[in-house]
Design a protein around this motif. Structure first.
Motif, short mmCIF file in Angstrom:
data_model
loop_
_atom_site.label_atom_id
_atom_site.label_comp_id
_atom_site.label_asym_id
_atom_site.label_seq_id
_atom_site.Cartn_x
_atom_site.Cartn_y
_atom_site.Cartn_z
N PRO A 86 0.99 -1.15 -0.02
CA PRO A 86 -0.13 0.02 0.19
C PRO A 86 0.70 1.42 -0.10
N LEU A 87 1.77 1.51 -1.10
CA LEU A 87 2.42 2.93 -0.99
C LEU A 87 1.58 4.09 -1.15
N GLY A 88 0.47 4.09 -1.45
CA GLY A 88 -0.65 5.07 -1.47
C GLY A 88 -0.58 5.59 0.09
N ALA A 89 -0.42 4.87 1.04
CA ALA A 89 -0.55 5.23 2.44
C ALA A 89 0.81 5.98 2.99
N LEU A 90 1.71 5.87 2.08
CA LEU A 90 2.90 6.64 2.64
C LEU A 90 2.61 8.14 2.80
N PRO A 91 1.96 8.97 1.87
CA PRO A 91 1.56 10.34 2.21
C PRO A 91 1.05 10.55 3.61
N GLY A 92 0.29 9.69 3.96
CA GLY A 92 -0.50 9.93 5.19
C GLY A 92 0.45 9.84 6.34
N MET A 93 1.71 9.07 6.07
CA MET A 93 2.43 8.76 7.25
C MET A 93 3.53 9.58 7.43
N LEU A 94 3.90 10.79 6.63
CA LEU A 94 5.05 11.52 6.47
C LEU A 94 5.30 12.13 7.75
N LEU A 95 4.18 12.81 8.58
CA LEU A 95 4.72 13.49 9.66
C LEU A 95 5.20 12.44 11.00
N PRO A 96 4.51 11.39 10.96
CA PRO A 96 5.23 10.62 12.11
C PRO A 96 6.57 9.84 11.67
N LEU A 97 6.74 9.71 10.23
CA LEU A 97 7.75 9.14 9.72
C LEU A 97 9.13 10.25 9.71
N ALA A 98 8.66 11.64 9.62
CA ALA A 98 9.59 12.52 9.85
C ALA A 98 10.18 12.73 11.29
N PHE A 99 9.19 12.45 12.17
CA PHE A 99 9.33 12.60 13.61
C PHE A 99 10.36 11.56 13.83
N ALA A 100 10.07 10.40 13.42
CA ALA A 100 10.84 9.19 13.86
C ALA A 100 12.32 9.25 13.24
N THR A 101 12.21 9.73 12.20
CA THR A 101 13.58 10.05 11.42
C THR A 101 14.47 11.12 12.35
N THR A 102 13.83 12.22 12.68
CA THR A 102 14.47 13.11 13.46
C THR A 102 14.94 12.51 14.95
N LEU A 103 14.10 11.86 15.39
CA LEU A 103 14.52 11.34 16.87
C LEU A 103 15.88 10.09 16.46
N THR A 104 15.56 9.52 15.65
CA THR A 104 16.60 8.36 15.18
C THR A 104 18.01 9.16 14.92
N SER A 105 18.01 10.27 14.26
CA SER A 105 19.09 11.15 13.91
C SER A 105 19.73 11.78 15.05
#
Ligand SMILES: NC(=O)C1=CN([C@@H]2O[C@H](COP(=O)(O)OP(=O)(O)OC[C@H]3O[C@@H](n4cnc5c(N)ncnc54)[C@H](OP(=O)(O)O)[C@@H]3O)[C@@H](O)[C@H]2O)C=CC1
Ligand SMILES: CC(C)CCC[C@@H](C)[C@H]1CC=C2C3=C(CC[C@@]21C)[C@@]1(C)CC[C@H](O)C(C)(C)[C@@H]1CC3
Length: 382
Positions: A86-105
């Motif tokens: 379900p690649l179409g679900a990715l745009p809806g997850m951008l905010l939590p993904l960006a947050f997880a990436t920031t924490l990981t960085s």
């Protein structure tokens, strides 16, 4: 990008709460993505390149298989789509993904900071060891942190963020097709242009070994977050904007924008390849006829060809391409031009840092070069 007015110069209507930012699923997805890219990095490479000479006179070795990683990722995504990913679900997850990436960085940068405490002095970066912990954490203390032969900076610079960026773009294109029946011409252009940029970076992967990031800058929060978080989530802003703010684009305008992109790419690639070829082998027939200035270090500086036009022709080409990525989004909003604005500031600052280093390295020869080639980035303007 998602809000109605999509304003760059106003505070967002509301700030998301922690429940919108934090998602264990997003963190898991990020780790799966990073794991996949690590696995592709570790696959046998068609070539192993040597980096520039380090302080201790040694040279590091780097696998050249970035383009292969891009192609294999595309095949895997294609395969995934054919079985219902379900690649179409990715745009809806951008905010939590960006947050997880920031924490990981942030966490990863702390580990890198600690790792530098046990690194030999010769492995430290010239800029990131001032003694001020915050400054050094940001700039990065160790030049080329590695685990065995796995090079963290080289891996992060070209793989997860850049490939992640085009994957996000693709997901936005697919989402647009789902919403409106087919992707818009503007969305095709943005996707095509940025895919070309990422494909080019990975095709010419070896040339990243002579960029400031690899030879000069330590690997700290700036580059970790820049590579993993900033690039995929802000460089995809044009496609994010287009999903929520469709823009009409006629064929003549599209052709004009394609010509701007082509001019930018021609200058960018021409300048970068000319310098890389010259640095690798000054007697290569494609650069042997160019005029040069000798320096006390034994190296030479090009004063004709692209590098005789301005002192940073590659930045000029890159900036023209940046403009071409934003133009398909029309002129009604400033937000899609965020990249052009930020990138101009980044390159002006980067150019100033590079000037300082070159003046230190080449002294009189650099002064002579500045006299012969007086403009920095834009001929007769700057
Ligand atoms: N999209 C993005 O977000 C970003 C893209 N970029 C792009 O990355 C690319 C690399 O940029 P960057 O690493 O900043 O810098 P450059 O690739 O321009 O490298 C600068 C170095 O080139 C050498 N050099 C400078 N002038 C000459 C000359 N006349 N003849 C021969 N060698 C010369 C010097 O190193 P030496 O003499 O030691 O070889 C100098 O330190 C650029 O195209 C830039 O636009 C950069 C940042 C962000
Ligand atoms: C977080 C800060 C606001 C800024 C961080 C800066 C980084 C995002 C950039 C610094 C240099 C970069 C390069 C590329 C991407 C952006 C960063 C990491 C690059 C990989 C893009 C593709 C090009 O072809 C390149 C020449 C390989 C670039 C190298 C520099």
């Amino acid at each position: 990008a998602r809000s109605g007015p999509a304003r760059l110069l106003a505070l967002p209507a509301y700030l998301p709460g922690l429940e919108e930012l934090w998602s264990p699923r997003a963190l898991l997805l990020l780790f799966i993505w990073l794991g996949l890219q690590v696995a592709l990095y570790l696959l046998p490479a068609r070539k192993v390149a040597e980096g520039l000479e380090l302080k201790d006179k040694s040279r590091l070795r780097y696998p050249i298989n970035g383009f292969q990683a891009l192609v294999l990722t595309a095949l895997l995504v294609g395969l995934g789509l054919s079985v219902g990913l379900p690649l179409g679900a990715l745009p809806g997850m951008l905010l939590p993904l960006a947050f997880a990436t920031t924490l990981t960085s942030f966490t990863f940068s702390l580990l890198l900071y600690a790792k530098a405490s046990v690194a030999p002095a010769s492995a430290l970066a010239p800029g990131g060891n001032s003694g001020n912990a915050v400054y050094d954490f940001f700039l990065g203390r160790e030049l080329n942190p590695r685990l065995g032969s796995f090079d963290f900076k080289y891996f992060c610079e070209l793989r997860p963020g850049l490939i992640g960026w085009v994957l996000i773009n693709l997901a936005l294109l697919m989402q647009e097709a789902e919403l409106r029946g087919s992707p818009s011409l503007a969305m095709w252009l943005v996707n095509g242009f940025q895919l070309l940029y990422v494909g080019d970076a990975l095709w010419y992967e070896e040339s990243v070994l002579t960029t400031m990031d690899i030879i000069h800058d330590g690997f700290g929060f700036m580059l970790v977050f820049g590579d993993l978080g900033w690039v995929p989530f802000t460089y995809s802003l044009q496609a994010q904007f287009l999903l929520y703010h469709p823009q009409p684009l006629g064929l003549p305008m599209a052709l004009l924008i394609c010509s701007i992109k082509a001019i930018g790419y021609y200058i960018f690639r021409g300048a970068n390849s000319q310098k890389n070829t010259f640095r690798k082998n000054p007697s290569d027939p494609s650069v042997a006829g160019l005029e040069t200035i000798p320096t006390a270090t034994g190296r030479q500086l090009l004063v004709s060809g692209w590098w005789g036009m301005v002192r940073h022709p590659n930045y000029l080409g890159d900036l023209i391409m940046a403009l071409a990525w934003s133009l398909p989004c029309g002129l009604s909003h400033l937000l899609p031009y965020f990249y052009v604005l930020y990138f101009t500031a980044l390159l002006v600052h980067r150019e100033a840092r590079d000037e300082q280093q070159c003046l230190r390295k080449y002294d009189r020869a650099w002064q002579e070069y500045c006299k012969r080639v007086p403009y920095r980035i834009i001929p007769y303007v700057y």
